[in-house]
Motif scaffolding. Sequence first.
Motif, PDB file in Angstrom:
ATOM      1  N   TRP A  74       0.939  -1.099  -0.064  1.00 35.05           N
ATOM      2  CA  TRP A  74       0.060   0.073  -0.134  1.00 35.05           C
ATOM      3  C   TRP A  74       0.771   1.092  -0.048  1.00 35.05           C
ATOM      4  O   TRP A  74       0.669   2.075  -0.748  1.00 35.05           O
ATOM      5  CB  TRP A  74      -0.851  -0.201   1.182  1.00 35.05           C
ATOM      6  CG  TRP A  74      -1.962  -1.100   1.263  1.00 35.05           C
ATOM      7  CD1 TRP A  74      -2.312  -1.972   2.050  1.00 35.05           C
ATOM      8  CD2 TRP A  74      -2.893  -1.116   0.146  1.00 35.05           C
ATOM      9  NE1 TRP A  74      -3.385  -2.603   1.674  1.00 35.05           N
ATOM     10  CE2 TRP A  74      -3.924  -2.147   0.554  1.00 35.05           C
ATOM     11  CE3 TRP A  74      -3.471  -0.371  -1.104  1.00 35.05           C
ATOM     12  CZ2 TRP A  74      -5.090  -2.399  -0.096  1.00 35.05           C
ATOM     13  CZ3 TRP A  74      -4.442  -0.695  -1.647  1.00 35.05           C
ATOM     14  CH2 TRP A  74      -5.321  -1.732  -1.457  1.00 35.05           C
ATOM     15  N   ALA A  75       1.817   1.296   0.621  1.00 38.78           N
ATOM     16  CA  ALA A  75       2.966   2.560   0.744  1.00 38.78           C
ATOM     17  C   ALA A  75       3.417   2.760  -0.299  1.00 38.78           C
ATOM     18  O   ALA A  75       3.746   3.852  -0.766  1.00 38.78           O
ATOM     19  CB  ALA A  75       3.843   2.322   2.227  1.00 38.78           C
ATOM     20  N   ALA A  96       1.270   3.816  -3.013  1.00 40.21           N
ATOM     21  CA  ALA A  96       0.769   5.199  -2.985  1.00 40.21           C
ATOM     22  C   ALA A  96       2.021   6.266  -3.266  1.00 40.21           C
ATOM     23  O   ALA A  96       1.658   7.408  -4.001  1.00 40.21           O
ATOM     24  CB  ALA A  96       0.763   5.621  -1.228  1.00 40.21           C
ATOM     25  N   TYR A 100      -2.905   4.824   1.517  1.00 42.41           N
ATOM     26  CA  TYR A 100      -2.356   4.991   2.887  1.00 42.41           C
ATOM     27  C   TYR A 100      -3.543   4.454   3.861  1.00 42.41           C
ATOM     28  O   TYR A 100      -3.346   4.022   5.116  1.00 42.41           O
ATOM     29  CB  TYR A 100      -1.796   6.541   3.314  1.00 42.41           C
ATOM     30  CG  TYR A 100      -0.736   6.800   2.647  1.00 42.41           C
ATOM     31  CD1 TYR A 100       0.450   6.063   3.217  1.00 42.41           C
ATOM     32  CD2 TYR A 100      -0.485   7.905   1.589  1.00 42.41           C
ATOM     33  CE1 TYR A 100       1.746   6.448   2.582  1.00 42.41           C
ATOM     34  CE2 TYR A 100       0.696   8.043   0.983  1.00 42.41           C
ATOM     35  CZ  TYR A 100       1.799   7.220   1.595  1.00 42.41           C
ATOM     36  OH  TYR A 100       3.094   7.574   1.065  1.00 42.41           O
ATOM     37  N   ALA A 158       1.739   2.378  10.117  1.00 43.32           N
ATOM     38  CA  ALA A 158       1.034   3.708   9.790  1.00 43.32           C
ATOM     39  C   ALA A 158       1.984   4.858  10.422  1.00 43.32           C
ATOM     40  O   ALA A 158       1.731   5.892  10.027  1.00 43.32           O
ATOM     41  CB  ALA A 158      -0.286   3.498  10.202  1.00 43.32           C
ATOM     42  N   VAL A 174       6.443   6.463   6.574  1.00 39.03           N
ATOM     43  CA  VAL A 174       5.366   6.359   6.287  1.00 39.03           C
ATOM     44  C   VAL A 174       4.616   7.585   6.422  1.00 39.03           C
ATOM     45  O   VAL A 174       3.759   8.467   5.645  1.00 39.03           O
ATOM     46  CB  VAL A 174       4.548   5.112   6.774  1.00 39.03           C
ATOM     47  CG1 VAL A 174       3.106   5.110   6.203  1.00 39.03           C
ATOM     48  CG2 VAL A 174       5.200   4.141   6.514  1.00 39.03           C
ATOM     49  N   ARG A 180       2.858  10.031   3.723  1.00 40.64           N
ATOM     50  CA  ARG A 180       1.475  10.328   3.792  1.00 40.64           C
ATOM     51  C   ARG A 180       1.067  11.879   3.700  1.00 40.64           C
ATOM     52  O   ARG A 180       0.171  12.247   3.044  1.00 40.64           O
ATOM     53  CB  ARG A 180       1.133   9.582   4.974  1.00 40.64           C
ATOM     54  CG  ARG A 180      -0.636  10.029   5.141  1.00 40.64           C
ATOM     55  CD  ARG A 180      -1.230   8.989   6.175  1.00 40.64           C
ATOM     56  NE  ARG A 180      -0.405   9.496   7.211  1.00 40.64           N
ATOM     57  CZ  ARG A 180       0.107   8.351   7.998  1.00 40.64           C
ATOM     58  NH1 ARG A 180      -0.084   7.080   7.968  1.00 40.64           N
ATOM     59  NH2 ARG A 180       0.698   8.758   9.221  1.00 40.64           N
TER      60      ARG A 180
END
Length: 579
Positions: A436-437, A440, A457, A466, A471, A475
């Motif tokens: 996912w990271a 992103a 995120y 998270a 991260v 984000r």
Amino acid sequence: MLEIRAYTEVLLTHPMVAAGPVPSAQDPDGVYPYESYAETSRRPVLKSYRFVTLENDRLKATICPDLGGKVYSLIHAASGKETLYAIPAVRPVRILPRQFFIGGGIEVSFPISHTPVQIVPVLYRTMETEDRIFVWCGERETRFGMHWTVEYSLGRNDDFLTQRTRFYNPTSEAHPWMSWSNAGVPARADTEFLFPNGPVLAHGDRMETLDWTKDGPRSQHDIDRMTGYFWREPDCQAFGVFTPSLGSGLYHAADRRSMPGIKLWSDGVGKHEAWVSQYSLDGEQCLEIQAGPIMDQSIKQELAPGGSHHHVEFWMPTDRRLDIYQLAVPEVELPDVEQIPLFGFARVEETGIWEQVAEAWRANKPELLPSPPGIDDNRWAISGYEELEAALRFAAASRPDQESAWRMQLGAWYAGKDRIDEALAELAASREDRAWALAARLYRRNKGDNARAAECYRSIRSQAFALHPQVSYERDLTLSGIGPQTLAEREYWLARTNALQDEWLAERRAAWLADSGRFAEAKRLLAGTAFQLIHQRYARTKLWRRIMEGLGEPEREAPAFLGEDDLFEFGAYREYGED
């Protein structure tokens, strides 16, 4: 006398703090598949390193395979003078590609500048003949899978060190490369620059071309800021430095047809001396004299599939000033270049797992597959290993219980090879937090889709992951790119780590304050943060100027406490543009 000797020695070594668990693909502050670093420990530990010396009656060269194969020391035997800056401690600083540069010695870079293996072990071999001794250092690098080997040799009566470098591309694709030999030497105010005449490209806070004869600095004392000088049309093939107060100097000579690149780098006397002091123990200064097969560091060449390249150069330690116009390129008899060994991957702890995956695929035996690296293991599928595309697909299909982790690795491998759409497909199928990271980052940087990146995120499940600073930093970049409607969401995440003394999070907190119109608070936060110095990065400088503009106090020069240099942006140092 002609002697070669291997031994180990302990050096003070400052441990590194890894940037984080997200693969370094498409990261402007790193280079895939290498792990990159965010800061250097202030307190050192003791660590043993392997060294090899080549010695005759005229000089003694010490090479360190555990520091990327660099020449650690080069001593002029008659005077006993050290002509290099021999680092007393391994104290890395923030310079690309991995943000763990150390000064001093002679570094050979490939396929980017600086070398990505600056402070890690490479492979080496030695050889002795009746009249010459050799040490070869090298590896198969993991970015593109190309081989590099540097050969250092010393003849019985030589008063110079011969350096020969060989590159070879065994892959099916052409790859970009650059290479420089970078000698760090002691710098004093009286260190004299003995370089060719001709036009020179000067890289400081601006780019300009000057006539070295009329306008070039003659000594370290004449330079008041960090500046690099690239020779465009040198009128001779030798250059060097000599320091009268030390009674030592170092010169370089090579055939300009194969080695056209000449560079001098100095941080000067004054405000930029701290940029050198950060990798020394006592504030001693160092400057760099460099040579390369390419004219300057804004240029890369390509090595075709099956292609090779080699060049030869010579380093001449001395206890007296020499006339560069009288220095001839030495003539030496060397073995055929094909006899220079090509090494494999150097660090089995990093690459062994990927060779096991490929072996299991070739044998069609799932039982030979290792366990995939976990979320706390920053080993990412090496982009220089072409077989991994099929091997990782095999691993994912063969082990349903590990499919998510293997597909994350395949997605990272695609991203490391700039195959973005294929990367996003695999990362979406993985649904692991690292996937996912990384997805992103790809949506934000490669697709310009901050909204999609933000959703990635929001899909992260592990609270620990998270809240990791890496991260959190990326984000917040994503959310800020969406606009003021995300200020509350940004505040929520930044508040959850507001007790951490992390410089990257401080930067994003200051950005959030500025975006909220709280410019005075943003200014105080940046001014009160102990930033470590970092080269060729300007995010804080741009943020500071925006804050000062918001306060109605525009400043031309950003303050030094931001930890960023003030160089004009130039050179092919970054693989990807800065955030």
